[in-house]
Design an enzyme around this catalytic site. Structure first.
Site, PDB file in Angstrom:
ATOM      1  N   GLU A 100      -0.731  32.920  -4.836  1.00 40.31           N
ATOM      2  CA  GLU A 100      -0.791  32.180  -3.557  1.00 40.31           C
ATOM      3  C   GLU A 100       0.520  32.226  -2.786  1.00 40.31           C
ATOM      4  OE1 GLU A 100      -2.678  28.399  -3.361  1.00 40.31           O
ATOM      5  OE2 GLU A 100      -4.186  28.959  -4.823  1.00 40.31           O
ATOM      6  N   TYR A 155       1.399  23.485  -1.693  1.00 36.36           N
ATOM      7  CA  TYR A 155       1.495  23.918  -3.100  1.00 36.36           C
ATOM      8  C   TYR A 155       2.133  25.307  -3.173  1.00 36.36           C
ATOM      9  CZ  TYR A 155      -0.104  26.441  -7.264  1.00 36.36           C
ATOM     10  OH  TYR A 155      -0.157  27.240  -8.385  1.00 36.36           O
TER      11      TYR A 155
HETATM   12  P1  NAD Z   1      -2.426  22.054 -14.803  1.00 39.20           P
HETATM   13  O1  NAD Z   1      -2.383  21.183 -13.593  1.00 39.20           O
HETATM   14  O2  NAD Z   1      -3.666  22.126 -15.619  1.00 39.20           O
HETATM   15  O3  NAD Z   1      -1.248  21.659 -15.804  1.00 39.20           O
HETATM   16  C1  NAD Z   1       0.030  21.333 -15.366  1.00 39.20           C
HETATM   17  C2  NAD Z   1       0.738  20.642 -16.530  1.00 39.20           C
HETATM   18  O4  NAD Z   1       2.081  20.332 -16.100  1.00 39.20           O
HETATM   19  C3  NAD Z   1       0.110  19.312 -16.932  1.00 39.20           C
HETATM   20  O5  NAD Z   1      -0.023  19.260 -18.336  1.00 39.20           O
HETATM   21  C4  NAD Z   1       1.083  18.246 -16.434  1.00 39.20           C
HETATM   22  O6  NAD Z   1       1.090  17.082 -17.228  1.00 39.20           O
HETATM   23  C5  NAD Z   1       2.392  19.003 -16.512  1.00 39.20           C
HETATM   24  N1  NAD Z   1       3.394  18.458 -15.593  1.00 39.20           N
HETATM   25  C6  NAD Z   1       3.251  18.151 -14.271  1.00 39.20           C
HETATM   26  N2  NAD Z   1       4.391  17.645 -13.781  1.00 39.20           N
HETATM   27  C7  NAD Z   1       5.289  17.648 -14.797  1.00 39.20           C
HETATM   28  C8  NAD Z   1       6.657  17.263 -14.890  1.00 39.20           C
HETATM   29  N3  NAD Z   1       7.311  16.761 -13.850  1.00 39.20           N
HETATM   30  N4  NAD Z   1       7.272  17.420 -16.086  1.00 39.20           N
HETATM   31  C9  NAD Z   1       6.618  17.922 -17.170  1.00 39.20           C
HETATM   32  N5  NAD Z   1       5.321  18.287 -17.130  1.00 39.20           N
HETATM   33  C10 NAD Z   1       4.665  18.161 -15.958  1.00 39.20           C
HETATM   34  O7  NAD Z   1      -1.995  23.494 -14.279  1.00 39.20           O
HETATM   35  P2  NAD Z   1      -2.462  24.938 -14.767  1.00 39.20           P
HETATM   36  O8  NAD Z   1      -3.656  25.340 -14.020  1.00 39.20           O
HETATM   37  O9  NAD Z   1      -2.466  24.957 -16.243  1.00 39.20           O
HETATM   38  O10 NAD Z   1      -1.243  25.802 -14.209  1.00 39.20           O
HETATM   39  C11 NAD Z   1      -0.095  26.037 -15.005  1.00 39.20           C
HETATM   40  C12 NAD Z   1       0.889  26.881 -14.223  1.00 39.20           C
HETATM   41  O11 NAD Z   1       0.284  28.108 -13.864  1.00 39.20           O
HETATM   42  C13 NAD Z   1       1.353  26.244 -12.914  1.00 39.20           C
HETATM   43  O12 NAD Z   1       2.711  26.528 -12.763  1.00 39.20           O
HETATM   44  C14 NAD Z   1       0.527  26.942 -11.846  1.00 39.20           C
HETATM   45  O13 NAD Z   1       1.225  26.988 -10.632  1.00 39.20           O
HETATM   46  C15 NAD Z   1       0.384  28.321 -12.455  1.00 39.20           C
HETATM   47  N6  NAD Z   1      -0.822  29.068 -12.082  1.00 39.20           N
HETATM   48  C16 NAD Z   1      -2.058  28.500 -12.181  1.00 39.20           C
HETATM   49  C17 NAD Z   1      -3.202  29.249 -11.876  1.00 39.20           C
HETATM   50  C18 NAD Z   1      -4.581  28.666 -11.997  1.00 39.20           C
HETATM   51  O14 NAD Z   1      -5.543  29.314 -11.596  1.00 39.20           O
HETATM   52  N7  NAD Z   1      -4.771  27.482 -12.535  1.00 39.20           N
HETATM   53  C19 NAD Z   1      -3.047  30.571 -11.438  1.00 39.20           C
HETATM   54  C20 NAD Z   1      -1.768  31.112 -11.338  1.00 39.20           C
HETATM   55  C21 NAD Z   1      -0.663  30.353 -11.674  1.00 39.20           C
HETATM   56  O1  DAU Z   2      -4.721  31.877  -7.029  1.00 44.89           O
HETATM   57  C1  DAU Z   2      -4.062  31.125  -8.004  1.00 44.89           C
HETATM   58  C2  DAU Z   2      -4.253  29.671  -7.708  1.00 44.89           C
HETATM   59  O2  DAU Z   2      -5.620  29.394  -7.929  1.00 44.89           O
HETATM   60  C3  DAU Z   2      -3.369  28.759  -8.560  1.00 44.89           C
HETATM   61  O3  DAU Z   2      -2.030  28.996  -8.228  1.00 44.89           O
HETATM   62  C4  DAU Z   2      -3.712  27.297  -8.312  1.00 44.89           C
HETATM   63  O4  DAU Z   2      -2.965  26.463  -9.189  1.00 44.89           O
HETATM   64  C5  DAU Z   2      -5.179  27.096  -8.562  1.00 44.89           C
HETATM   65  O5  DAU Z   2      -5.534  25.783  -8.235  1.00 44.89           O
HETATM   66  C6  DAU Z   2      -6.010  28.074  -7.723  1.00 44.89           C
HETATM   67  O6  DAU Z   2      -5.939  27.751  -6.306  1.00 44.89           O
HETATM   68  P1  DAU Z   2      -7.258  27.762  -5.391  1.00 44.89           P
HETATM   69  O7  DAU Z   2      -7.034  26.879  -4.247  1.00 44.89           O
HETATM   70  O8  DAU Z   2      -7.710  29.150  -5.128  1.00 44.89           O
HETATM   71  O9  DAU Z   2      -8.292  27.136  -6.477  1.00 44.89           O
HETATM   72  P2  DAU Z   2      -9.447  26.039  -6.351  1.00 44.89           P
HETATM   73  O10 DAU Z   2     -10.165  26.039  -7.654  1.00 44.89           O
HETATM   74  O11 DAU Z   2      -8.950  24.746  -5.815  1.00 44.89           O
HETATM   75  O12 DAU Z   2     -10.388  26.694  -5.245  1.00 44.89           O
HETATM   76  C7  DAU Z   2     -10.945  27.994  -5.427  1.00 44.89           C
HETATM   77  C8  DAU Z   2     -11.768  28.296  -4.176  1.00 44.89           C
HETATM   78  O13 DAU Z   2     -12.898  27.414  -4.128  1.00 44.89           O
HETATM   79  C9  DAU Z   2     -11.017  28.074  -2.878  1.00 44.89           C
HETATM   80  O14 DAU Z   2     -11.421  29.038  -1.918  1.00 44.89           O
HETATM   81  C10 DAU Z   2     -11.467  26.689  -2.421  1.00 44.89           C
HETATM   82  C11 DAU Z   2     -12.902  26.623  -2.938  1.00 44.89           C
HETATM   83  N1  DAU Z   2     -13.365  25.271  -3.301  1.00 44.89           N
HETATM   84  C12 DAU Z   2     -12.607  24.551  -4.174  1.00 44.89           C
HETATM   85  C13 DAU Z   2     -12.998  23.266  -4.522  1.00 44.89           C
HETATM   86  C14 DAU Z   2     -12.162  22.438  -5.456  1.00 44.89           C
HETATM   87  C15 DAU Z   2     -14.569  24.799  -2.807  1.00 44.89           C
HETATM   88  O15 DAU Z   2     -15.272  25.492  -2.048  1.00 44.89           O
HETATM   89  N2  DAU Z   2     -14.947  23.540  -3.172  1.00 44.89           N
HETATM   90  C16 DAU Z   2     -14.212  22.751  -3.998  1.00 44.89           C
HETATM   91  O16 DAU Z   2     -14.630  21.590  -4.264  1.00 44.89           O
END
Ligand code: NAD
Ligand code: DAU
Length: 339
Positions: free
Chosen positions: A125, A150
């Site tokens: 992102e 974000y």
């Molecule tokens: P998540 O929200 O599930 O987990 C985040 C974790 O960080 C939680 O356990 C929370 O308690 C902890 N946390 C938050 N603030 C904190 C603080 N101040 N100190 C210590 N711990 C803290 O997130 P996720 O989906 O597991 O994402 C993990 C990482 O991967 C993030 O850095 C996110 O940006 C990155 N990422 C996520 C995705 C995705 O699709 N979910 C994709 C690419 C990158």
């Molecule tokens: O691309 C990586 C990112 O993917 C990570 O860095 C973020 O932490 C993770 O949250 C995710 O971001 P998105 O915004 O893409 O993910 P999200 O699951 O929130 O949404 C995925 C897509 O679905 C987006 O186009 C928004 C849409 N959406 C999401 C929600 C929660 C809906 O249409 N309805 C919903 O209720």
């Protein structure tokens, strides 16, 4: 080998801790997590207490970080973050604090303790949105063009990592990944939210026209990519991880309904997300070539495993769809969560 994993009780961090313990039998892990609404200690249940230690703490708290970080640490993996775009639209404060200040605090501690490598978990992102149907993909050369608070906070964190390397000579690697899915993801994100609502026969809120495109990757593939970047990555490199799995949100939601045998009439189109990025797509050729990494889980297999996990772990879902999450749901969707 000793590693320090922040955000370890979250979705990807907890999968990564399991991956690291399995990938290297000589590896000990210190998991550090504040246990915010998204952190869940149950996500780390069942790990060998001789090789895994959990410490509750805030990455913005210098004293706590310095005390928790082992003296002979081979790597810091910074997964800790505020991670949900919709929450960053409601208020960006926690995103700036944790994602930017927290990263800098960790970099300072890593420098002081002479940690061998700092691995920053970033996101596709930070590179903004791609034109629809253009065939264009993000590469490591794409510019930083974050569109949500974000994404801006994650881009800022990457720049502090870069500055720490240039200024202080810290060994760093940045990984950027697309949308992860899999077990234990907090049900505010698209896939687990749709599964949880479908299991409860509740409306599935799809933003706008449902045709925004995301590039999906099974969480374990992301974890093996982060591990490969740690083991084989070049100092100072940025690596993009993806599994060439572009899909519209409607396609994602329909596959979930198909797997659960639920009707498409549960889909409810709602107001679009402000500043909604239209399309993400990652070109993973650099990591395939340089790190020998390749995604191994197909969308069909990964989604089946994911849906099955949520179906079998209803108490986990019920345990997190409570309290603050219900107010957040009302604020974003303008409707109550029935269960
Ligand atoms: P998540 O929200 O599930 O987990 C985040 C974790 O960080 C939680 O356990 C929370 O308690 C902890 N946390 C938050 N603030 C904190 C603080 N101040 N100190 C210590 N711990 C803290 O997130 P996720 O989906 O597991 O994402 C993990 C990482 O991967 C993030 O850095 C996110 O940006 C990155 N990422 C996520 C995705 C995705 O699709 N979910 C994709 C690419 C990158
Ligand atoms: O691309 C990586 C990112 O993917 C990570 O860095 C973020 O932490 C993770 O949250 C995710 O971001 P998105 O915004 O893409 O993910 P999200 O699951 O929130 O949404 C995925 C897509 O679905 C987006 O186009 C928004 C849409 N959406 C999401 C929600 C929660 C809906 O249409 N309805 C919903 O209720």
């Amino acid at each position: 080998m000793n590693i320090f994993v922040t955000g370890a009780a979250g979705f990807i961090g907890s999968a990564f801790v399991r991956h690291a313990l399995a990938a290297d039998a000589g590896c000990s892990v210190v998991s550090f997590d504040l246990l915010t609404y998204a952190g869940n200690i149950e996500n780390l249940a069942g790990l060998d207490p001789r090789r895994h230690f959990f410490i509750k703490g805030d990455i913005c708290d210098r004293t706590a970080v310095n005390e928790a970080l082992p003296d002979d640490c081979d790597a810091v993996f910074n997964f800790a973050a505020e991670s949900h775009v919709d929450r960053s639209i409601l208020s960006a404060d926690d995103f700036v604090r944790t994602n930017v200040l927290g990263t800098q605090v960790l970099l300072d501690a890593a420098r002081e303790k002479k940690v061998r490598r700092f691995v920053q978990i970033s996101t596709d992102e930070v590179m903004g949105s791609l034109p629809e149907n253009s065939g264009e993909s993000f590469t490591e050369a794409s510019s930083l063009r974050p569109n949500s608070p974000y994404a801006a906070s994650k881009a800022a964190a990457e720049l502090f990592v870069r500055a720490a390397r240039q200024t202080h000579g810290i060994d760093t690697v940045v990984t950027r990944c697309g949308n992860n899915y899999g077990p234990r993801q907090f049900p505010e994100k698209l896939v687990p939210l749709m599964i949880a609502n479908a299991l409860n026969d509740q409306p599935l809120p799809v933003y706008g026209d449902g045709l925004n495109v995301r590039d999906w990757i099974y969480v374990d593939d992301h974890c093996s990519g982060v591990w490969a970047a740690f083991e084989k990555g070049r100092n100072g490199a940025v690596y993009n991880f993806g599994s060439r799995c572009e899909m519209t949100n409607l396609e994602v939601v329909r596959s979930i309904l198909d797997l659960l045998g639920k009707p498409y009439s549960l889909i409810k189109f709602v107001d679009d997300r402000p500043g909604h990025d239209r399309r993400y797509a990652i070109d993973p050729s650099l990591v395939e070539r340089e790190l020998g990494w390749k995604a191994s889980v197909s969308w069909d297999d990964g989604l089946k495993k994911t849906v099955q996990w949520y179906d079998e772990n209803k108490p986990w879902i019920d345990g997190v769809r409570t309290g603050e999450y219900r107010s957040f749901y009302k604020a974003v969707y303008g409707m109550d969560l029935a269960k």
